[in-house]
Design a protein around this motif. Structure first.
Motif, PDB file in Angstrom:
ATOM      1  N   LEU A 130     -32.890   3.182 -10.232  1.00 47.15           N
ATOM      2  CA  LEU A 130     -31.668   4.081 -10.062  1.00 47.15           C
ATOM      3  C   LEU A 130     -32.340   5.605 -10.711  1.00 47.15           C
ATOM      4  O   LEU A 130     -33.282   4.859 -11.879  1.00 47.15           O
ATOM      5  N   THR A 131     -31.937   6.578  -9.828  1.00 43.04           N
ATOM      6  CA  THR A 131     -32.105   6.914 -10.415  1.00 43.04           C
ATOM      7  C   THR A 131     -31.044   8.749 -10.058  1.00 43.04           C
ATOM      8  O   THR A 131     -30.625   8.586  -9.313  1.00 43.04           O
ATOM      9  N   ALA A 132     -31.544   9.848 -10.488  1.00 40.41           N
ATOM     10  CA  ALA A 132     -31.095  10.976 -10.817  1.00 40.41           C
ATOM     11  C   ALA A 132     -31.548  11.992  -9.704  1.00 40.41           C
ATOM     12  O   ALA A 132     -33.158  11.901 -10.464  1.00 40.41           O
ATOM     13  N   THR A 133     -30.872  13.340  -9.471  1.00 37.88           N
ATOM     14  CA  THR A 133     -31.637  14.125  -8.587  1.00 37.88           C
ATOM     15  C   THR A 133     -31.130  15.195  -8.179  1.00 37.88           C
ATOM     16  O   THR A 133     -30.500  15.263  -8.215  1.00 37.88           O
ATOM     17  N   SER A 134     -31.920  16.422  -8.824  1.00 33.51           N
ATOM     18  CA  SER A 134     -31.365  17.925  -9.014  1.00 33.51           C
ATOM     19  C   SER A 134     -31.435  18.127  -7.835  1.00 33.51           C
ATOM     20  O   SER A 134     -31.626  19.581  -7.100  1.00 33.51           O
ATOM     21  N   GLY A 135     -32.362  17.338  -6.396  1.00 32.29           N
ATOM     22  CA  GLY A 135     -32.384  17.565  -5.724  1.00 32.29           C
ATOM     23  C   GLY A 135     -33.469  16.997  -4.471  1.00 32.29           C
ATOM     24  O   GLY A 135     -32.441  16.300  -3.355  1.00 32.29           O
ATOM     25  N   ASP A 136     -34.960  17.063  -4.870  1.00 36.57           N
ATOM     26  CA  ASP A 136     -35.902  16.537  -4.090  1.00 36.57           C
ATOM     27  C   ASP A 136     -36.837  14.769  -4.115  1.00 36.57           C
ATOM     28  O   ASP A 136     -36.506  15.098  -3.382  1.00 36.57           O
ATOM     29  N   THR A 137     -35.993  14.854  -5.584  1.00 39.75           N
ATOM     30  CA  THR A 137     -36.323  13.788  -5.810  1.00 39.75           C
ATOM     31  C   THR A 137     -35.563  12.909  -5.283  1.00 39.75           C
ATOM     32  O   THR A 137     -36.060  11.921  -4.266  1.00 39.75           O
ATOM     33  N   GLY A 138     -34.560  12.474  -4.834  1.00 42.59           N
ATOM     34  CA  GLY A 138     -33.719  11.499  -4.344  1.00 42.59           C
ATOM     35  C   GLY A 138     -33.921  11.779  -2.432  1.00 42.59           C
ATOM     36  O   GLY A 138     -34.120  10.469  -2.111  1.00 42.59           O
ATOM     37  N   ALA A 139     -34.907  12.732  -1.653  1.00 38.96           N
ATOM     38  CA  ALA A 139     -34.468  11.711  -0.534  1.00 38.96           C
ATOM     39  C   ALA A 139     -36.576  11.085  -0.818  1.00 38.96           C
ATOM     40  O   ALA A 139     -36.445  10.299  -0.198  1.00 38.96           O
ATOM     41  N   VAL A 153     -31.690   0.493  -4.201  1.00 39.15           N
ATOM     42  CA  VAL A 153     -31.956   2.376  -4.821  1.00 39.15           C
ATOM     43  C   VAL A 153     -31.197   2.352  -4.587  1.00 39.15           C
ATOM     44  O   VAL A 153     -29.822   2.761  -3.421  1.00 39.15           O
ATOM     45  N   VAL A 154     -30.287   3.467  -5.221  1.00 35.89           N
ATOM     46  CA  VAL A 154     -29.362   3.862  -5.984  1.00 35.89           C
ATOM     47  C   VAL A 154     -29.516   5.165  -6.407  1.00 35.89           C
ATOM     48  O   VAL A 154     -30.269   5.845  -7.406  1.00 35.89           O
ATOM     49  N   ILE A 155     -29.098   6.840  -5.926  1.00 38.99           N
ATOM     50  CA  ILE A 155     -29.368   7.921  -6.221  1.00 38.99           C
ATOM     51  C   ILE A 155     -27.986   8.396  -6.787  1.00 38.99           C
ATOM     52  O   ILE A 155     -27.481   8.666  -6.070  1.00 38.99           O
ATOM     53  N   LEU A 156     -27.772   9.615  -8.427  1.00 39.44           N
ATOM     54  CA  LEU A 156     -26.704   9.763  -8.696  1.00 39.44           C
ATOM     55  C   LEU A 156     -27.585  11.540  -7.832  1.00 39.44           C
ATOM     56  O   LEU A 156     -28.466  11.616  -8.540  1.00 39.44           O
ATOM     57  N   TYR A 157     -26.426  12.425  -7.650  1.00 41.42           N
ATOM     58  CA  TYR A 157     -26.669  13.609  -7.660  1.00 41.42           C
ATOM     59  C   TYR A 157     -25.953  14.743  -7.743  1.00 41.42           C
ATOM     60  O   TYR A 157     -24.321  14.135  -7.592  1.00 41.42           O
ATOM     61  N   PRO A 158     -26.086  15.706  -8.688  1.00 39.63           N
ATOM     62  CA  PRO A 158     -24.327  16.666  -9.115  1.00 39.63           C
ATOM     63  C   PRO A 158     -23.980  17.454  -7.268  1.00 39.63           C
ATOM     64  O   PRO A 158     -24.368  17.770  -6.943  1.00 39.63           O
ATOM     65  N   ARG A 159     -22.766  16.526  -7.247  1.00 40.90           N
ATOM     66  CA  ARG A 159     -22.088  17.230  -6.261  1.00 40.90           C
ATOM     67  C   ARG A 159     -21.666  18.081  -6.098  1.00 40.90           C
ATOM     68  O   ARG A 159     -21.270  19.256  -6.461  1.00 40.90           O
ATOM     69  N   GLY A 160     -22.324  19.086  -5.122  1.00 40.31           N
ATOM     70  CA  GLY A 160     -21.742  20.541  -4.365  1.00 40.31           C
ATOM     71  C   GLY A 160     -22.726  21.482  -4.626  1.00 40.31           C
ATOM     72  O   GLY A 160     -23.075  22.362  -4.814  1.00 40.31           O
ATOM     73  N   LYS A 203     -29.057  -4.180 -16.733  1.00 46.22           N
ATOM     74  CA  LYS A 203     -30.276  -3.886 -16.469  1.00 46.22           C
ATOM     75  C   LYS A 203     -31.151  -5.625 -16.134  1.00 46.22           C
ATOM     76  O   LYS A 203     -31.663  -5.613 -14.684  1.00 46.22           O
ATOM     77  N   GLN A 204     -30.868  -6.311 -16.698  1.00 48.96           N
ATOM     78  CA  GLN A 204     -31.046  -7.759 -16.240  1.00 48.96           C
ATOM     79  C   GLN A 204     -30.105  -8.349 -15.035  1.00 48.96           C
ATOM     80  O   GLN A 204     -31.385  -8.451 -13.838  1.00 48.96           O
ATOM     81  N   ALA A 205     -29.272  -7.693 -15.044  1.00 50.53           N
ATOM     82  CA  ALA A 205     -28.628  -8.092 -13.347  1.00 50.53           C
ATOM     83  C   ALA A 205     -28.882  -7.875 -12.092  1.00 50.53           C
ATOM     84  O   ALA A 205     -28.870  -8.009 -11.378  1.00 50.53           O
ATOM     85  N   LEU A 206     -29.173  -6.506 -12.127  1.00 50.96           N
ATOM     86  CA  LEU A 206     -29.514  -5.666 -11.292  1.00 50.96           C
ATOM     87  C   LEU A 206     -31.363  -5.645 -11.537  1.00 50.96           C
ATOM     88  O   LEU A 206     -31.410  -4.949  -9.425  1.00 50.96           O
ATOM     89  N   GLY A 207     -31.778  -5.848 -12.050  1.00 53.52           N
ATOM     90  CA  GLY A 207     -32.834  -6.346 -12.399  1.00 53.52           C
ATOM     91  C   GLY A 207     -33.785  -4.103 -12.548  1.00 53.52           C
ATOM     92  O   GLY A 207     -33.885  -3.496 -11.299  1.00 53.52           O
ATOM     93  N   LEU A 208     -32.954  -3.051 -13.352  1.00 56.17           N
ATOM     94  CA  LEU A 208     -32.683  -2.134 -13.476  1.00 56.17           C
ATOM     95  C   LEU A 208     -33.777  -0.794 -13.218  1.00 56.17           C
ATOM     96  O   LEU A 208     -34.922  -1.687 -14.217  1.00 56.17           O
ATOM     97  N   ASN A 209     -34.709  -0.104 -11.909  1.00 51.20           N
ATOM     98  CA  ASN A 209     -35.643   0.425 -12.287  1.00 51.20           C
ATOM     99  C   ASN A 209     -35.605   1.825 -11.995  1.00 51.20           C
ATOM    100  O   ASN A 209     -34.746   2.382 -11.564  1.00 51.20           O
ATOM    101  N   SER A 210     -36.829   3.125 -12.345  1.00 53.10           N
ATOM    102  CA  SER A 210     -35.669   4.214 -12.523  1.00 53.10           C
ATOM    103  C   SER A 210     -37.378   4.779 -11.620  1.00 53.10           C
ATOM    104  O   SER A 210     -38.286   4.818 -11.944  1.00 53.10           O
ATOM    105  N   ALA A 211     -37.244   5.419 -10.369  1.00 59.17           N
ATOM    106  CA  ALA A 211     -38.099   6.633  -9.750  1.00 59.17           C
ATOM    107  C   ALA A 211     -38.085   7.817 -10.178  1.00 59.17           C
ATOM    108  O   ALA A 211     -38.575   8.406  -9.117  1.00 59.17           O
ATOM    109  N   ASN A 212     -37.649   8.421 -11.420  1.00 61.55           N
ATOM    110  CA  ASN A 212     -37.783   9.497 -12.003  1.00 61.55           C
ATOM    111  C   ASN A 212     -38.779  10.419 -12.417  1.00 61.55           C
ATOM    112  O   ASN A 212     -39.785   9.134 -12.335  1.00 61.55           O
ATOM    113  N   SER A 213     -39.142  10.694 -12.554  1.00 60.83           N
ATOM    114  CA  SER A 213     -40.639  11.574 -13.022  1.00 60.83           C
ATOM    115  C   SER A 213     -40.661  11.247 -14.611  1.00 60.83           C
ATOM    116  O   SER A 213     -42.122  11.571 -14.554  1.00 60.83           O
TER     117      SER A 213
END
Length: 429
Positions: A130-139, A153-160, A203-213
């Protein structure tokens, strides 16, 4: 390799744990207990090696015997399968181009190394990134993990608030990649990710991890291209090197400072921001006062609460360095446009993030110094704005052309954790 939580030093974890966990208790960042250093002869030897061999040795210096040097080398070889060339721009300034990977951005280095390391340490346990991106991290993250077994992988980003082509690059994959357009800014996306990590049941149910910096594996990978840059410079330019880093979440600058901590001869750094200038204001006044995030041309730097800053301060404290030695500055959109046109006049086509780094480097470089600025994304990723500013047409690289006409597969949500939680729990296994 042992790491400690910057917010709770009693929490100490291995490298494998840090990769899998992402964040520590109280949303604390992990930081290496040991800060390895190479002597001058070892640095010279490293700079003579090829990119993969050198990078493997650098990363093994941190990882230690937790993962064998042979495995690290194999994983690095799979991750760093593209170059990071230094391209001259003027007599005393060059660009380090970090956009020659599959998603045309510097995040490919960290994303692909993290994917390789997670595959190494995760075993058969299912993991949700689970990660957030302001542009390039997501891709970068989406492409690095696309199709990997046992990883969702679940990626959140600001719409528009990211460029249309950035969005196309990672929101058209499907499969094990799920993208969520949040009706707010990047900081709200980041806050939702942190809330998810504070929810123990989720966190336990999904085995959450973050791929942010914020994930230590991504950060360590980014150290390697600073060495690659210096290796390409002649001896006289290495001695007086100033590096300007476009800065949003401050992971890239942190990696550069860790490279210096290892012994890489970098005289000083410049932290280059846009109107989201929390750090420049802090370095001027001594007061940490994040403002509301402002949308700019350089959208990947539209971050007013940079997550990696505590690591910067920790490193300066551990090394007894003075924060006042760090160069800094903020560049407006109008000046960014002027600078892109200036670079075009020098024969170098740039996008807004690199232009900001170049501008502050140009303004702060002293006689006798050599300057390097980071080109963090291919100009075509910002095709609409770059073409409008420069009055020229940019051809689309294959990586973008292949996805430009595909439909977006994103979910749309408000910045509401209850709705995000429901979506996460309902995703296919």
């Amino acid at each position: 390799m042992k790491l400690y939580n910057l917010k709770d030093h009693s929490e100490q974890v291995s490298f494998a744990q840090a990769i899998k966990q992402g964040l520590g208790r109280k949303q604390g960042l992990f930081f290496p207990q040991a800060l390895p250093e190479f002597d001058a002869a070892e640095i010279d030897d490293l700079l003579r090696q090829d990119f993969v061999s050198r990078s493997s040795r650098i990363l093994s210096a941190y990882i230690g015997d937790e993962i064998s040097a042979e495995v690290v080398q194999r994983r690095v070889s799979a991750a760093f399968a593209f170059p990071a060339p230094v391209v001259p721009v003027s007599e005393d300034i060059a660009a380090l181009e970090l956009f020659h990977g599959p998603t045309l951005a510097f995040k490919d280095f960290g994303g692909r190394f993290m994917a390789q390391m997670l595959a190494e340490v995760a075993g058969d346990r299912k993991v949700t990134i689970l990660t957030a991106t302001s542009g390039d991290t997501g891709a970068a993250v989406a492409h690095a993990f696309y199709g990997l077994k046992n990883v969702r992988v679940v990626i959140l980003y600001p719409r528009g608030k990211i460029s249309p082509l950035q969005e196309k690059l990672f929101c058209t994959l499907g499969g094990n990649i799920h993208t969520v357009a949040i009706d707010s800014d990047f900081d709200a996306c980041q806050a939702l990710v942190k809330q998810a990590f504070d929810d123990e049941e989720l966190k336990q149910a999904l085995g959450l991890n973050s791929a942010n910096s914020i994930n230590i594996s991504r950060l360590l990978a980014q150290i390697c291209y600073y060495f690659e840059a210096v290796a390409q410079l002649p001896q006289e330019e290495r001695r007086q090197l100033v590096v300007s880093v476009p800065s949003g979440n401050f992971g890239d600058l942190t990696a550069g400072l860790l490279a210096k901590s290892l012994g890489l001869p970098i005289k000083r750094f410049i932290a280059a921001t846009n109107a989201n200038d929390t750090v420049p204001r802090y370095l001027t006044s001594g007061e940490w006062q994040p403002g509301k995030t402002v949308a700019t041309l350089s959208n990947a730097m539209d971050v007013s609460q940079p997550n990696n800053w505590p690591r910067v301060e920790e490193l300066f404290s551990r090394k007894n360095w003075q924060l006042k030695t760090l160069g800094f500055g903020a560049v407006s959109d109008e000046t960014t446009k002027q600078t892109m046109r200036e670079l075009e006049g020098l024969g170098y086509t740039s996008e807004p993030h690199a232009a900001i780094a170049y501008r502050l480097l140009r303004d702060q470089l002293q006689p006798g110094e050599f300057g390097l600025f980071l080109g963090t994304a291919h100009p075509a990723k910002f095709k609409e704005s770059v073409e409008a500013i420069l009055g020229k047409t940019l051809p689309l690289p294959d990586a973008l052309a292949q996805r430009a006409e595909l439909p977006l597969l994103s979910h749309d949500l408000p910045a509401d954790f209850a709705q995000l939680r429901k979506l996460l729990m309902g995703l296919p296994a």
